[in-house]
Design a protein around this motif. Sequence first.
Motif, PDB file in Angstrom:
ATOM      1  N   LEU A  64      -0.891  10.591   0.656  1.00 45.63           N
ATOM      2  CA  LEU A  64       0.133  11.595   0.431  1.00 45.63           C
ATOM      3  C   LEU A  64       1.435  10.874   0.084  1.00 45.63           C
ATOM      4  CD1 LEU A  64       0.936  14.596   0.476  1.00 45.63           C
ATOM      5  CD2 LEU A  64       1.553  14.283   2.888  1.00 45.63           C
ATOM      6  N   GLY A  65       1.938  11.104  -1.139  1.00 46.02           N
ATOM      7  CA  GLY A  65       3.079  10.332  -1.614  1.00 46.02           C
ATOM      8  C   GLY A  65       4.246  11.171  -2.089  1.00 46.02           C
ATOM      9  N   LEU A  66       5.402  10.525  -2.158  1.00 41.69           N
ATOM     10  CA  LEU A  66       6.615  11.103  -2.718  1.00 41.69           C
ATOM     11  C   LEU A  66       7.032  10.266  -3.916  1.00 41.69           C
ATOM     12  CD1 LEU A  66       8.671  11.752   0.537  1.00 41.69           C
ATOM     13  CD2 LEU A  66       7.217  13.373  -0.704  1.00 41.69           C
ATOM     14  N   MET A  67       7.524  10.929  -4.954  1.00 39.25           N
ATOM     15  CA  MET A  67       7.913  10.267  -6.187  1.00 39.25           C
ATOM     16  C   MET A  67       9.370  10.576  -6.518  1.00 39.25           C
ATOM     17  SD  MET A  67       8.589  11.158  -9.599  1.00 39.25           S
ATOM     18  CE  MET A  67       7.738  12.691  -9.830  1.00 39.25           C
ATOM     19  N   VAL A  68      10.107   9.558  -6.977  1.00 37.88           N
ATOM     20  CA  VAL A  68      11.482   9.739  -7.439  1.00 37.88           C
ATOM     21  C   VAL A  68      11.646   8.985  -8.749  1.00 37.88           C
ATOM     22  CG1 VAL A  68      13.923   9.331  -6.958  1.00 37.88           C
ATOM     23  CG2 VAL A  68      12.391   9.976  -5.099  1.00 37.88           C
ATOM     24  N   GLU A  69      12.261   9.640  -9.729  1.00 39.97           N
ATOM     25  CA  GLU A  69      12.545   9.010 -11.017  1.00 39.97           C
ATOM     26  C   GLU A  69      14.011   9.228 -11.381  1.00 39.97           C
ATOM     27  OE1 GLU A  69       8.191   9.172 -13.217  1.00 39.97           O
ATOM     28  OE2 GLU A  69       9.705  10.644 -13.774  1.00 39.97           O
ATOM     29  N   THR A  70      14.639   8.196 -11.897  1.00 43.11           N
ATOM     30  CA  THR A  70      16.022   8.277 -12.372  1.00 43.11           C
ATOM     31  C   THR A  70      16.108   7.559 -13.707  1.00 43.11           C
ATOM     32  OG1 THR A  70      16.624   6.239 -11.204  1.00 43.11           O
ATOM     33  CG2 THR A  70      16.958   8.322 -10.040  1.00 43.11           C
ATOM     34  N   GLY A  71      16.904   8.119 -14.621  1.00 39.70           N
ATOM     35  CA  GLY A  71      17.032   7.480 -15.924  1.00 39.70           C
ATOM     36  C   GLY A  71      17.946   8.240 -16.844  1.00 39.70           C
ATOM     37  N   VAL A  72      17.747   8.035 -18.129  1.00 41.99           N
ATOM     38  CA  VAL A  72      18.526   8.719 -19.166  1.00 41.99           C
ATOM     39  C   VAL A  72      17.558   9.451 -20.085  1.00 41.99           C
ATOM     40  CG1 VAL A  72      20.411   7.057 -19.092  1.00 41.99           C
ATOM     41  CG2 VAL A  72      18.490   6.658 -20.636  1.00 41.99           C
ATOM     42  N   PRO A  99       5.034   7.739   2.853  1.00 41.67           N
ATOM     43  CA  PRO A  99       5.717   7.622   4.150  1.00 41.67           C
ATOM     44  C   PRO A  99       4.824   7.773   5.372  1.00 41.67           C
ATOM     45  CG  PRO A  99       6.196   9.747   3.137  1.00 41.67           C
ATOM     46  CD  PRO A  99       5.473   8.932   2.113  1.00 41.67           C
ATOM     47  N   LEU A 100       3.651   8.393   5.214  1.00 41.23           N
ATOM     48  CA  LEU A 100       2.752   8.609   6.349  1.00 41.23           C
ATOM     49  C   LEU A 100       1.557   7.671   6.320  1.00 41.23           C
ATOM     50  CD1 LEU A 100       2.785  12.528   6.394  1.00 41.23           C
ATOM     51  CD2 LEU A 100       4.288  10.929   7.608  1.00 41.23           C
ATOM     52  N   TYR A 101       1.662   6.587   5.578  1.00 46.04           N
ATOM     53  CA  TYR A 101       0.536   5.675   5.405  1.00 46.04           C
ATOM     54  C   TYR A 101       0.029   5.125   6.740  1.00 46.04           C
ATOM     55  CZ  TYR A 101      -2.370   1.936   3.621  1.00 46.04           C
ATOM     56  OH  TYR A 101      -3.438   1.111   3.351  1.00 46.04           O
ATOM     57  N   SER A 102       0.940   4.829   7.646  1.00 43.79           N
ATOM     58  CA  SER A 102       0.539   4.217   8.911  1.00 43.79           C
ATOM     59  C   SER A 102      -0.302   5.143   9.785  1.00 43.79           C
ATOM     60  CB  SER A 102       1.782   3.773   9.688  1.00 43.79           C
ATOM     61  OG  SER A 102       2.605   4.879   9.980  1.00 43.79           O
ATOM     62  N   LEU A 103      -0.320   6.441   9.481  1.00 44.57           N
ATOM     63  CA  LEU A 103      -1.120   7.377  10.266  1.00 44.57           C
ATOM     64  C   LEU A 103      -2.604   7.291   9.930  1.00 44.57           C
ATOM     65  CD1 LEU A 103       1.153  10.567  10.230  1.00 44.57           C
ATOM     66  CD2 LEU A 103       1.020   8.751  11.951  1.00 44.57           C
ATOM     67  N   ASP A 124       0.823  -1.210   0.000  1.00 42.34           N
ATOM     68  CA  ASP A 124       0.000   0.000   0.000  1.00 42.34           C
ATOM     69  C   ASP A 124       0.854   1.256   0.000  1.00 42.34           C
ATOM     70  OD1 ASP A 124      -2.886  -0.584   0.060  1.00 42.34           O
ATOM     71  OD2 ASP A 124      -2.390  -1.740   1.839  1.00 42.34           O
ATOM     72  N   PHE A 125       2.072   1.159   0.503  1.00 44.57           N
ATOM     73  CA  PHE A 125       2.932   2.334   0.653  1.00 44.57           C
ATOM     74  C   PHE A 125       4.140   2.321  -0.275  1.00 44.57           C
ATOM     75  CE2 PHE A 125       3.960  -0.941   3.760  1.00 44.57           C
ATOM     76  CZ  PHE A 125       5.291  -1.172   3.499  1.00 44.57           C
ATOM     77  N   LEU A 126       4.203   1.408  -1.256  1.00 43.58           N
ATOM     78  CA  LEU A 126       5.383   1.325  -2.126  1.00 43.58           C
ATOM     79  C   LEU A 126       5.003   0.843  -3.518  1.00 43.58           C
ATOM     80  CD1 LEU A 126       8.463   1.415  -2.543  1.00 43.58           C
ATOM     81  CD2 LEU A 126       8.549  -0.933  -1.682  1.00 43.58           C
ATOM     82  N   THR A 127       5.394   1.637  -4.525  1.00 48.36           N
ATOM     83  CA  THR A 127       5.180   1.281  -5.931  1.00 48.36           C
ATOM     84  C   THR A 127       6.489   1.444  -6.685  1.00 48.36           C
ATOM     85  OG1 THR A 127       2.854   1.966  -5.913  1.00 48.36           O
ATOM     86  CG2 THR A 127       3.940   1.884  -8.052  1.00 48.36           C
ATOM     87  N   PHE A 128       6.767   0.486  -7.576  1.00 48.23           N
ATOM     88  CA  PHE A 128       8.003   0.557  -8.363  1.00 48.23           C
ATOM     89  C   PHE A 128       7.686   0.151  -9.797  1.00 48.23           C
ATOM     90  CE2 PHE A 128      11.888  -1.316 -10.124  1.00 48.23           C
ATOM     91  CZ  PHE A 128      12.768  -0.260  -9.936  1.00 48.23           C
TER      92      PHE A 128
END
Length: 256
Positions: free
Chosen positions: A175-183, A164-168, A131-135
């Motif tokens: 409320l989510g945070l997103m990070v992307e890395t690539g070329v 990160p605040l899912y357990s609350l 519920d708190f992690l997508t890849f």
Amino acid sequence: MAKVVSPKKVAALSIALTAAITSWTSPSSAQQGPRGGRSTTDAAAEAKKEEAGVRTLGTSGLEDPNDPTLRVVTAERRSSFTFGLAIGASLGSAAGFPNDPTKIGLLRYYTDTGIGAGFGARAWAGVALRDFLTFGLTFGSLGIDAGETVMFSGMVGFHTEIFPLYSLGGAMRDLGLMVETGVGTAIVTPADDQDTLLVDGGLTSALGAGVFFEGIRLGSKVGMGPYLSYDYMYGNSIRGGAFVLGWRTALYPRHK
């Protein structure tokens, strides 16, 4: 004069010794009940273990909701395959040189777009591991119109979301945070002549980070809401980035 042992006593002693040897060499037989079943002693021991609340990992029917290591884990908001789309307005700039070793670093070939506005878009597909992690994988594009010059870029890479605040509980679950890395790659051209490359990024590194809210739900399979991200691209011949403010929609088609 030696005593003579009677044949009856010899026979009785032989039978007793044979029975003892048989019980020592076949311990499992002593534990078998009628028809090869488990002994009454073993059954009683199992019953006592269950009454005492002993839980064995991997044993079905003994889940304990009060024990975090044995409780049944059920996905509440996200699970299985997922994909999504985000579109918004961008504000940023880019600067650099043509992708030519004889021109990189020379001031007369340097171009700076200045601040411009445009669009930003990204699409991704992956797996909601929890519920708190997508890849997954992502594709993004960015466009900026700075008046005399325009910039276009695109990237492919990895997409990660955490909540990160899912357990609350409550709204914090979305409320989510997103990070992307690539070329990626990017170009800058005159606004009226898109065949002339003022800046050619070639193959560049691409980074993206953002915050979003997925609190608008349509059933159990669709989550949507606003997002804000910053996308940055850098290489030998280009540096550039832009803020993107927009709307994103995520689908979880197999979530129940």
